[in-house]
Design an enzyme around this catalytic site. Structure first.
Site, short mmCIF file in Angstrom:
data_model
loop_
_atom_site.label_atom_id
_atom_site.label_comp_id
_atom_site.label_asym_id
_atom_site.label_seq_id
_atom_site.Cartn_x
_atom_site.Cartn_y
_atom_site.Cartn_z
CE1 TYR A 154 0.60 40.63 81.38
CE2 TYR A 154 -0.99 42.40 81.68
CZ TYR A 154 -0.68 41.14 81.21
OH TYR A 154 -1.65 40.40 80.56
CE LYS A 158 0.28 40.99 77.74
NZ LYS A 158 0.64 39.89 76.81
P1 NAP Z 1 -2.13 31.68 81.68
O1 NAP Z 1 -3.38 30.92 81.96
O2 NAP Z 1 -1.23 32.02 82.81
O3 NAP Z 1 -1.32 30.89 80.55
C1 NAP Z 1 -0.08 31.39 80.09
C2 NAP Z 1 0.66 30.27 79.42
O4 NAP Z 1 1.93 30.78 78.98
C3 NAP Z 1 0.95 29.11 80.36
O5 NAP Z 1 0.67 27.89 79.71
C4 NAP Z 1 2.43 29.28 80.65
O6 NAP Z 1 3.13 28.07 80.92
C5 NAP Z 1 2.93 29.84 79.34
N1 NAP Z 1 4.23 30.45 79.50
C6 NAP Z 1 4.64 31.30 80.48
N2 NAP Z 1 5.91 31.65 80.30
C7 NAP Z 1 6.34 31.02 79.19
C8 NAP Z 1 7.57 30.98 78.49
N3 NAP Z 1 8.64 31.68 78.92
N4 NAP Z 1 7.67 30.20 77.38
C9 NAP Z 1 6.61 29.49 76.95
N5 NAP Z 1 5.42 29.49 77.56
C10 NAP Z 1 5.28 30.24 78.67
O7 NAP Z 1 -2.45 33.07 80.97
P2 NAP Z 1 -3.69 33.54 80.07
O8 NAP Z 1 -4.61 34.28 80.93
O9 NAP Z 1 -4.18 32.43 79.21
O10 NAP Z 1 -2.95 34.65 79.18
C11 NAP Z 1 -2.52 34.43 77.84
C12 NAP Z 1 -2.05 35.75 77.26
O11 NAP Z 1 -3.12 36.69 77.30
C13 NAP Z 1 -0.89 36.39 78.03
O12 NAP Z 1 -0.02 37.03 77.14
C14 NAP Z 1 -1.60 37.41 78.90
O13 NAP Z 1 -0.73 38.44 79.27
C15 NAP Z 1 -2.70 37.86 77.99
N6 NAP Z 1 -3.85 38.46 78.68
C16 NAP Z 1 -4.61 37.74 79.54
C17 NAP Z 1 -5.69 38.35 80.18
C18 NAP Z 1 -6.60 37.62 81.12
O14 NAP Z 1 -7.53 38.25 81.64
N7 NAP Z 1 -6.42 36.35 81.41
C19 NAP Z 1 -5.97 39.69 79.93
C20 NAP Z 1 -5.16 40.40 79.05
C21 NAP Z 1 -4.10 39.76 78.42
P3 NAP Z 1 3.14 27.38 82.37
O15 NAP Z 1 1.81 26.71 82.47
O16 NAP Z 1 4.28 26.44 82.30
O17 NAP Z 1 3.35 28.49 83.35
#
Ligand code: NAP
Length: 253
Positions: A154, A158
């Site tokens: 990851y 990133k």
């Molecule tokens: P999340 O709640 O897990 O949501 C991720 C979404 O991406 C889900 O709807 C998932 O679909 C979808 N997804 C996964 N694989 C996919 C694919 N191959 N094609 C299309 N859609 C796909 O994550 P989040 O926390 O909102 O994170 C969003 C972004 O922010 C990510 O890039 C993550 O790395 C980044 N981020 C998050 C945090 C944090 O603290 N949460 C911190 C830093 C960065 P499904 O529902 O079907 O699995």
């Protein structure tokens, strides 16, 4: 905003979490929004909320790591909502493990969704942006880009997003297309719920412990990231490109 001035935005992984908040914010800002998630059914709640709030949205199921699926989804959104000129590369997954336990699949899956996904989506959308001589690409990086135990895959993805973003900024600037990255810290979503579960902590305890090290004394909400995305895609941000904005309640570098 007059109808002819509306733009079409695409948000990947827009079914929940940060992607859903960004999709709703961009719709509130006056854009039409194409919501991509793995399955069309995953997009329905976000699309419904946007439509109920008076916005325009369509949901499309596609795996962002699959070139054919990406091409079809982007064309479908262009046909239904108009040519997309705003792209938010947000879809993401975790496959955390210490290096000695990390499998080939853990590595490939994470690099595939985050990096190949951002590449395929950006390549598909840039043709519309170049044609329009205007565009915005915002990709989700993470504080993990600076290194994080258990996240070699990851963190590499990133950090890769940051180099990718700077390169897009250089290549596409002449077409009035900007590219920026947002690197969130701890944001309350299912992704971190998964992390808390993996290390055997309740979500509340995990987030409370994290907040102790965050200067503003709280963890983030998806709307905090949506606000940054809203700025990057605005007309006012036309001279801001190739940047990485840490949205983490304190300084990171
Ligand atoms: P999340 O709640 O897990 O949501 C991720 C979404 O991406 C889900 O709807 C998932 O679909 C979808 N997804 C996964 N694989 C996919 C694919 N191959 N094609 C299309 N859609 C796909 O994550 P989040 O926390 O909102 O994170 C969003 C972004 O922010 C990510 O890039 C993550 O790395 C980044 N981020 C998050 C945090 C944090 O603290 N949460 C911190 C830093 C960065 P499904 O529902 O079907 O699995």
């Amino acid at each position: 905003m007059a109808d002819h001035e509306k733009r079409t935005a695409i948000v990947t992984g827009g079914g929940r979490g940060i992607g859903a908040a960004i999709a709703e914010r961009l719709a509130k800002d006056g854009n039409r929004v194409g919501v991509i998630d793995l399955r069309t059914s995953d997009t329905e709640a976000t699309v419904d909320r946007i439509i109920k709030a008076g916005g325009e949205a369509v949901g499309v199921g596609a795996d962002v790591a699959d070139a054919d699926a990406v091409a079809t989804a982007v064309q479908r959104i262009a046909d239904d909502l108009g040519k997309p000129t705003i792209l938010i590369n947000n879809a993401g997954i975790l496959r955390d493990n210490l290096l000695f336990k990390m499998t080939d699949d853990d590595w490939d899956a994470v690099i595939g969704v985050h990096l190949r996904g951002a590449f395929l989506m950006s390549r598909a959308v840039q043709s519309f942006q170049v044609e329009a001589r205007w565009g915005r690409i915002v990709s989700l990086s993470s504080t993990s880009a600076l290194g994080n135990r258990g996240q070699a895959n990851y963190a590499a993805a990133k950090a890769g997003i940051q180099g990718f973003t700077k390169t897009l900024a250089i290549e596409l600037g002449r077409y009035n297309v900007t590219a920026n990255a947002i690197a969130p810290g701890f944001i309350a979503t299912d992704m971190l719920r998964e992390t808390a579960e993996r290390i055997g902590m309740s979500f509340e305890d995990f987030m409370t412990a994290a907040a102790k090290d965050i200067p503003v004394g709280r963890w983030g909400q998806p709307e905090d990231i949506a606000a940054a995305a809203s700025f990057f895609v605005s007309d006012e941000a036309s001279f801001v490109s190739g940047q990485v904005l840490y949205v983490a309640g304190g300084p990171k570098a």
